[in-house]
Design a protein around this motif. Structure first.
Motif, short mmCIF file in Angstrom:
data_model
loop_
_atom_site.label_atom_id
_atom_site.label_comp_id
_atom_site.label_asym_id
_atom_site.label_seq_id
_atom_site.Cartn_x
_atom_site.Cartn_y
_atom_site.Cartn_z
N HIS A 50 0.95 -1.16 0.10
CA HIS A 50 0.04 0.04 0.13
C HIS A 50 1.05 1.32 -0.04
CE1 HIS A 50 -4.19 0.67 0.13
NE2 HIS A 50 -4.03 1.81 0.69
N VAL A 52 2.80 4.86 -1.04
CA VAL A 52 2.15 5.94 -1.34
C VAL A 52 3.51 6.90 -1.57
CG1 VAL A 52 0.59 7.78 -1.16
CG2 VAL A 52 -0.13 5.67 -0.07
N THR A 53 3.38 7.67 -2.43
CA THR A 53 4.46 8.67 -2.81
C THR A 53 4.29 10.11 -2.29
OG1 THR A 53 4.78 7.46 -5.21
CG2 THR A 53 5.64 9.80 -4.84
N GLY A 76 3.86 6.94 -10.07
CA GLY A 76 3.89 6.33 -9.02
C GLY A 76 3.53 4.80 -8.72
N THR A 77 2.99 4.63 -7.37
CA THR A 77 2.60 3.25 -7.10
C THR A 77 1.29 2.90 -7.42
OG1 THR A 77 1.72 3.84 -4.93
CG2 THR A 77 4.02 3.43 -5.13
N VAL A 79 -1.53 2.35 -5.72
CA VAL A 79 -2.19 3.17 -4.86
C VAL A 79 -2.23 4.68 -5.36
CG1 VAL A 79 -2.65 3.88 -2.58
CG2 VAL A 79 -2.12 1.57 -2.86
N ASP A 80 -1.16 5.10 -5.64
CA ASP A 80 -1.19 6.38 -6.14
C ASP A 80 -1.95 6.58 -7.53
OD1 ASP A 80 0.72 7.46 -4.56
OD2 ASP A 80 2.20 6.78 -5.86
N LYS A 83 -5.50 6.85 -6.26
CA LYS A 83 -5.85 8.37 -5.72
C LYS A 83 -5.86 9.51 -6.90
CE LYS A 83 -3.57 7.26 -1.16
NZ LYS A 83 -4.81 7.88 -0.23
N SER A 119 -3.67 -4.00 -3.25
CA SER A 119 -3.62 -2.81 -2.65
C SER A 119 -4.48 -1.67 -3.47
CB SER A 119 -2.07 -2.43 -2.35
OG SER A 119 -1.55 -3.03 -1.46
N GLU A 123 -7.45 0.28 -2.05
CA GLU A 123 -7.37 1.77 -1.87
C GLU A 123 -8.79 2.18 -2.51
OE1 GLU A 123 -6.84 5.58 -1.15
OE2 GLU A 123 -5.84 3.85 -0.38
#
Length: 268
Positions: A50, A52-53, A76-77, A79-80, A83, A119, A123
């Motif tokens: 999970h 996050v950047t 990013g990841t 999760v990013d 988001k 993840s 999220e």
């Protein structure tokens, strides 16, 4: 046919990147079910969990990968990706479903905590979006998704039509194609398991030591109706999951701690 206005809005993401065969299959499956938008990492992000950047700026680049489908690479990841999809690209819109995957490799049992694929879906679930993470027990980039495709389509259609009960996240794992025809689907609990890691030690060209992690997944959970047992029997495992990690049955057993006063320190 529903008008575009009434179509469900489906977010597709993954942790293997925009050009992984698994995400292409998910896009092919969902493109006829509603309006699809794809946001995926611009590089492989397996086992990022999970993450996050926070210390680097994030970038979104629109790419033409899937004909007729809006797609963005995120720096990013996983999760990013979710988001940014929710807070930037689809800021004033309701996302009806997030599907993540199809991951190349199992995310059953404890792997749910390490998986970037799950993840991303988790999220979305935290944001109140129904979400499904799909994983196939085949790590090969040439994995055969054909046997699983009608099952995946069925699961997504069912969730779009009926929701998923009190859960907002389904962790779906598909048995390795070498086990033969898929036997069906089983609603399961997450098996107890862990990784038994080993580290291979080496020396780089500069003479510095390094450690390369390897390991095997181990489970002694012989209980009924686990995701691991379902997969071994050739069934697709579906685990309704959530992000509440409270061990609820232990709360009463620890209540006595509340009445204990800390020991008094002697002055001086």
């Amino acid at each position: 046919l529903m008008s575009v206005k009434n179509q469900p809005l489906i977010l597709v993401t993954n942790d293997d990147g925009m050009f992984a065969p698994g995400i292409r299959r998910l896009v092919d499956i969902t493109r006829h079910m509603g309006e699809v938008i794809v946001v995926a990492p611009d590089s492989p992000q397996s086992a990022k969990g999970h993450a996050v950047t926070l210390s680097d700026p994030l970038r979104l680049n629109k790419v033409e990968v899937f004909e007729g489908i809006e797609a963005y690479e995120c720096s990013g990841t996983p999760v990013d990706c979710v988001k940014l999809a929710k807070n930037i690209l689809l800021k004033h819109r309701r996302i009806d479903l997030c599907v993540s995957g199809i991951n190349h490799g199992s995310n059953a049992s404890i792997n749910i905590l390490y998986s970037g694929t799950i993840s991303a879906a988790m999220e979305a679930s935290i944001e109140g979006i129904d979400s499904i993470g799909f994983s196939l027990e085949d790590y090969s980039m040439k994995a055969d998704f054909d046997p699983a495709t009608p099952w995946i389509r069925t699961i997504i259609e069912h969730v779009l039509s009926n929701g998923m009960g009190d859960s907002r996240l389904l962790n779906v794992n598909i048995p390795h194609p070498s086990l033969g025809p898929i036997m069906g689907m089983k609603i399961c609990r997450q098996a107890e398991g862990r990784w038994e890691e080993e580290f291979v030690e080496g020396v780089d060209p500069r003479g510095e030591k390094f450690y390369w992690m390897t390991g095997n997944f181990a489970t002694n959970d012989t209980g009924a109706e686990t995701d691991i047992s379902a997969l071994r029997e050739g069934y697709i495992s579906i685990v309704p999951s959530h992000h509440d990690l409270t061990h609820h049955i232990t709360i009463p057993k620890l209540k006595s701690l509340e009445s204990i006063k800390p020991p008094q320190r002697n002055p001086g």
